[in-house]
Structure formats: structure tokens, C-alpha cells
Design an enzyme around this catalytic site. Structure first.
Site, PDB file in Angstrom:
ATOM      1  N   CYS A 131       5.366  -0.098  -5.251  1.00 41.65           N
ATOM      2  CA  CYS A 131       5.809  -0.738  -6.506  1.00 41.65           C
ATOM      3  C   CYS A 131       6.878  -1.757  -6.131  1.00 41.65           C
ATOM      4  CB  CYS A 131       6.349   0.301  -7.481  1.00 41.65           C
ATOM      5  SG  CYS A 131       5.272   1.751  -7.708  1.00 41.65           S
ATOM      6  N   PRO A 150      10.993  -6.411  -7.841  1.00 42.36           N
ATOM      7  CA  PRO A 150      11.019  -7.855  -7.573  1.00 42.36           C
ATOM      8  C   PRO A 150      11.056  -8.234  -6.097  1.00 42.36           C
ATOM      9  CG  PRO A 150      13.207  -7.117  -8.161  1.00 42.36           C
ATOM     10  CD  PRO A 150      12.306  -5.911  -8.328  1.00 42.36           C
ATOM     11  N   GLY A 151      11.108  -7.254  -5.197  1.00 44.84           N
ATOM     12  CA  GLY A 151      11.012  -7.557  -3.774  1.00 44.84           C
ATOM     13  C   GLY A 151      12.231  -7.236  -2.946  1.00 44.84           C
ATOM     14  N   GLY A 152      13.300  -6.759  -3.569  1.00 41.96           N
ATOM     15  CA  GLY A 152      14.529  -6.490  -2.826  1.00 41.96           C
ATOM     16  C   GLY A 152      14.362  -5.468  -1.720  1.00 41.96           C
ATOM     17  N   ASP A 180      -3.487  -1.301  -9.200  1.00 41.51           N
ATOM     18  CA  ASP A 180      -2.826  -0.194  -9.885  1.00 41.51           C
ATOM     19  C   ASP A 180      -2.431   0.813  -8.814  1.00 41.51           C
ATOM     20  OD1 ASP A 180      -2.233   2.216 -11.231  1.00 41.51           O
ATOM     21  OD2 ASP A 180      -3.557   1.715 -12.894  1.00 41.51           O
ATOM     22  N   ASP A 228       9.105   3.179  -4.981  1.00 40.24           N
ATOM     23  CA  ASP A 228      10.260   2.884  -5.830  1.00 40.24           C
ATOM     24  C   ASP A 228       9.708   2.783  -7.249  1.00 40.24           C
ATOM     25  OD1 ASP A 228      12.994   2.269  -6.311  1.00 40.24           O
ATOM     26  OD2 ASP A 228      12.448   0.157  -6.505  1.00 40.24           O
ATOM     27  N   CYS A 248      15.927   4.452 -10.236  1.00 37.75           N
ATOM     28  CA  CYS A 248      17.297   4.031 -10.576  1.00 37.75           C
ATOM     29  C   CYS A 248      17.708   4.650 -11.908  1.00 37.75           C
ATOM     30  CB  CYS A 248      17.421   2.514 -10.597  1.00 37.75           C
ATOM     31  SG  CYS A 248      16.168   1.672 -11.573  1.00 37.75           S
TER      32      CYS A 248
END
Length: 345
Positions: free
Chosen positions: A139, A142-144, A193, A211, A265
């Protein structure tokens, strides 16, 4: 630059707390965290207290910035805390909530650093990435964390998967801003998916990071639409089902002997410890990996709440160490699984 830092901090103060979400959190987390919730609550509702770590990009190393940060009192985080902390990863933080301006994208140049919640590095480091390994970030947007993984080692193959089409664009942009063209052949982006990945690529990866989508406590507290916030809270009970399905898919995609790290998170026990307990109870394939020592070795930079599991950690924010929430759990796929499968066949 200091003026810009202050402007960024003051901009954060303009956020409005969503009372619907805060009331819900008060009821739930006062039960789950006890007295610790009051401390956590004070930080979560006060963006002026939030802190941002600076992860350097090894592919565009900001040497002058590093010197400047040292002069300002910033210090490297986690170095020496992990036996497998890579020398190539450099992340700096300050004990004050001042925020560096984001590094702007410039055509033909790679960004020098990435701003992040320092606790986000814990699941990345828990994977113990080594050069040449095949890695799945299930998942990824955003790519961090994908960027952080690439600061640790040069994987033989890194698959960054994201199902949401809008978030895929964000992911691609992040990777293009930080990763040199020479690595593009080893890094792929897919839009599958995540629940289908295990069947699509069974036992294809040495390491898998999940994540997972979760009830992001920080962003939910500042929902601008109360009706949408109430709907989110109502739908919150369905998230553990999705998270468990993603974990089971990741488990299938993992090679015997490989490592799986799960992170969220959120502070929610239902999305954290309960999901891991359910996976371990329902499957003999995965075995827990004890990471309790991390809480002892990293206590200088992070505050941890007890999880009741040796295989998991929960970082909770407090003033001066405003990192998290971040839940991390580490599992290993048993090598006996393949032996049993061969025997059955």
C-alpha cells in the site's frame, strides 16, 4: 529560511478540530490508553507541537544542508539503536516543532530530502532490507516508505503497489522526484487491489511491507466536513476486515523465511493488536518476531505504549517527542510451510 519555518508552523494553527471525531477518540482511547491519552490528546490537537524529521536522499545528498542542520542543533535519529541500521540512511530531527520547507521539484534534479514523521522509519527498518532482495510495498502511496526503503539498500526488485488511482499519481511523482533513472528498471509501480496480490504473485518476495489503510488519527481530527467525519467513524469497524485481508494476501506473496511488517498510523487496538492476533490465531504459517528491544533502545527519541505483544510496538506522541501514532508489527513466514505443502502434495 527561519521565516519560512515560522510561516509553516503558523499555517498549521489554522486547522480546525472536528468535534465529532475528538469525542469519539476521547471515549475510545481513554479506555485503551488510560491516563496516557491525555498527553497524546494534547499533542494531536495542537499542530504547533508537531515535529517533522528530515530524511536525506542518498541519490542527491545535501551536504551543505547537513552542515547547516548541525549548526542549528539537529541530530541524527536512530543511528546505533538498530543492529541493522544502514549507514546509507541519514535522518535528522530537532526537538523543536519547527518545520523545514518541503523541497521543491525541479526538472532534471532530484529532491534532496523528504519530510516525514520519524516514527515512519520504524516499519522500514524492521524489514532489515538487504541489497538484491525482492521487496513489495503493498500500500505504497504517497511513497514515503518506498523512498525510505531505497535509502537502506539497493533491492533487486521493488514493487510499489497502490490501488487508488489518484494516489497512484502521487506515488509516481514521489518516486520520480527522488529516484535516479538508473534505478527505474528495478522499481515498478502496480495498481492491483492489494487483496489480490498474493494470488497474482505467490511467494515472489523476500520482504513485504503492509502500511495499511487505517483511521489516520491526525488527519481525521481535522476533518472539515462533520457529516463525512461521522460516516468515517461509522465505517471504522470495517477497516480491520480489510487490513486482515491485506495481511493474508501479503502472507501468500511472501517467500518462506521472508519477513512481513505491518504498520498503521492509528492508536486503535482493533486495527493494530487485534488484527495481528487474529492473523496469528488463524494461520500457522506466520510466526511473531520479537521487537520489544527496540522500545528500550529507541526510548530517547520515541515514547512507546505497551501493546501486550512482543512482536509489536506502538509509538505515541508527547511534547518534545511528537512522533506517531505508529503501530509496527513484525512477522516471519515459517520455512516449515513449504515443507508441509510439499508433503501434502
Amino acid at each position: 529560511m527561519l521565516t519560512r519555518l515560522k510561516a509553516n508552523s503558523e499555517g498549521k494553527l489554522a486547522k480546525q478540530i472536528c468535534r465529532v471525531v475528538l469525542d469519539h477518540f476521547d471515549k475510545q482511547y481513554s479506555k485503551e490508553l488510560g491516563e496516557s491519552w491525555n498527553t497524546v490528546r494534547d499533542v494531536l490537537i495542537s499542530p504547533s507541537l508537531w515535529q517533522y524529521a528530515i530524511l536525506f536522499n542518498r541519490f542527491s545528498y545535501p551536504l551543505e544542508l547537513e552542515k547547516d542542520l548541525h549548526l542549528r542543533g539537529y541530530h541524527p535519529i536512530l543511528q546505533g539503536s538498530f543492529p541493522y541500521y544502514p549507514k546509507s540512511m541519514k535522518c535528522y530531527l530537532s526537538r523543536t516543532p519547527d518545520r523545514m520547507p518541503s523541497d521543491r521539484h525541479q526538472t532534471g534534479y532530484l529532491k534532496r530530502y523528504y519530510l516525514l514523521n520519524a516514527a515512519s522509519l520504524l516499519p522500514v527498518l524492521a524489514l532489515e532490507l538487504r541489497d538484491g532482495e525482492t521487496v513489495l510495498d503493498l500500500c505504497a502511496a504517497p511513497g514515503g516508505k518506498s523512498i525510505a526503503l531505497l535509502q537502506c539498500a539497493y533491492p533487486g526488485y521493488l514493487l510499489c503497489n497502490e490501488y487508488d488511482s489518484l494516489r497512484v499519481r502521487w506515488l509516481r511523482q514521489t518516486l520520480e522526484s527522488f529516484i535516479p533513472p538508473t534505478l527505474t528498471n528495478a522499481i515498478k509501480v502496480s495498481e492491483l487491489d492489494g487483496r489480490e496480490m498474493g494470488d497474482a504473485q505467490p511467494e515472489a518476495f523476500d520482504k513485504v511491507l503492509v502500511d495499511a489503510p487505517c483511521s489516520n488519527d491526525r488527519s481525521w481530527l481535522f476533518s472539515s466536513d462533520s457529516e463525512k467525519a461521522a460516516c468515517r467513524i461509522h465505517q471504522r469497524n470495517s477497516l480491520p476486515v480489510l487490513q486482515l485481508e491485506l495481511l493474508r494476501s501479503a502472507m501468500k506473496a511472501l517467500r518462506p523465511g521472508g519477513l512481513l511488517v505491518y504498520s498503521t498510523c492509528t492508536l486503535s487496538r482493533a486495527e493494530n493488536q487485534d488484527v495481528i492476533s487474529e492473523l496469528l490465531t488463524s494461520s500457522s504459517t506466520m510466526v511473531p518476531v520479537d521487537i520489544s528491544a527496540i522500545a528500550r533502545t529507541c526510548s530517547q527519541d520515541f515514547t512507546f505504549a505497551p501493546t501486550g505483544q512482543k512482536c509489536s510496538l506502538l509509538v505515541i506522541p508527547e511534547k518534545g517527542k511528537a512522533w506517531g501514532p505508529m503501530f509496527v508489527a513484525k512477522l516471519k513466514k515459517s520455512c516449515e510451510y513449504r515443507k508441509m505443502a510439499t508433503w501434502i502434495l
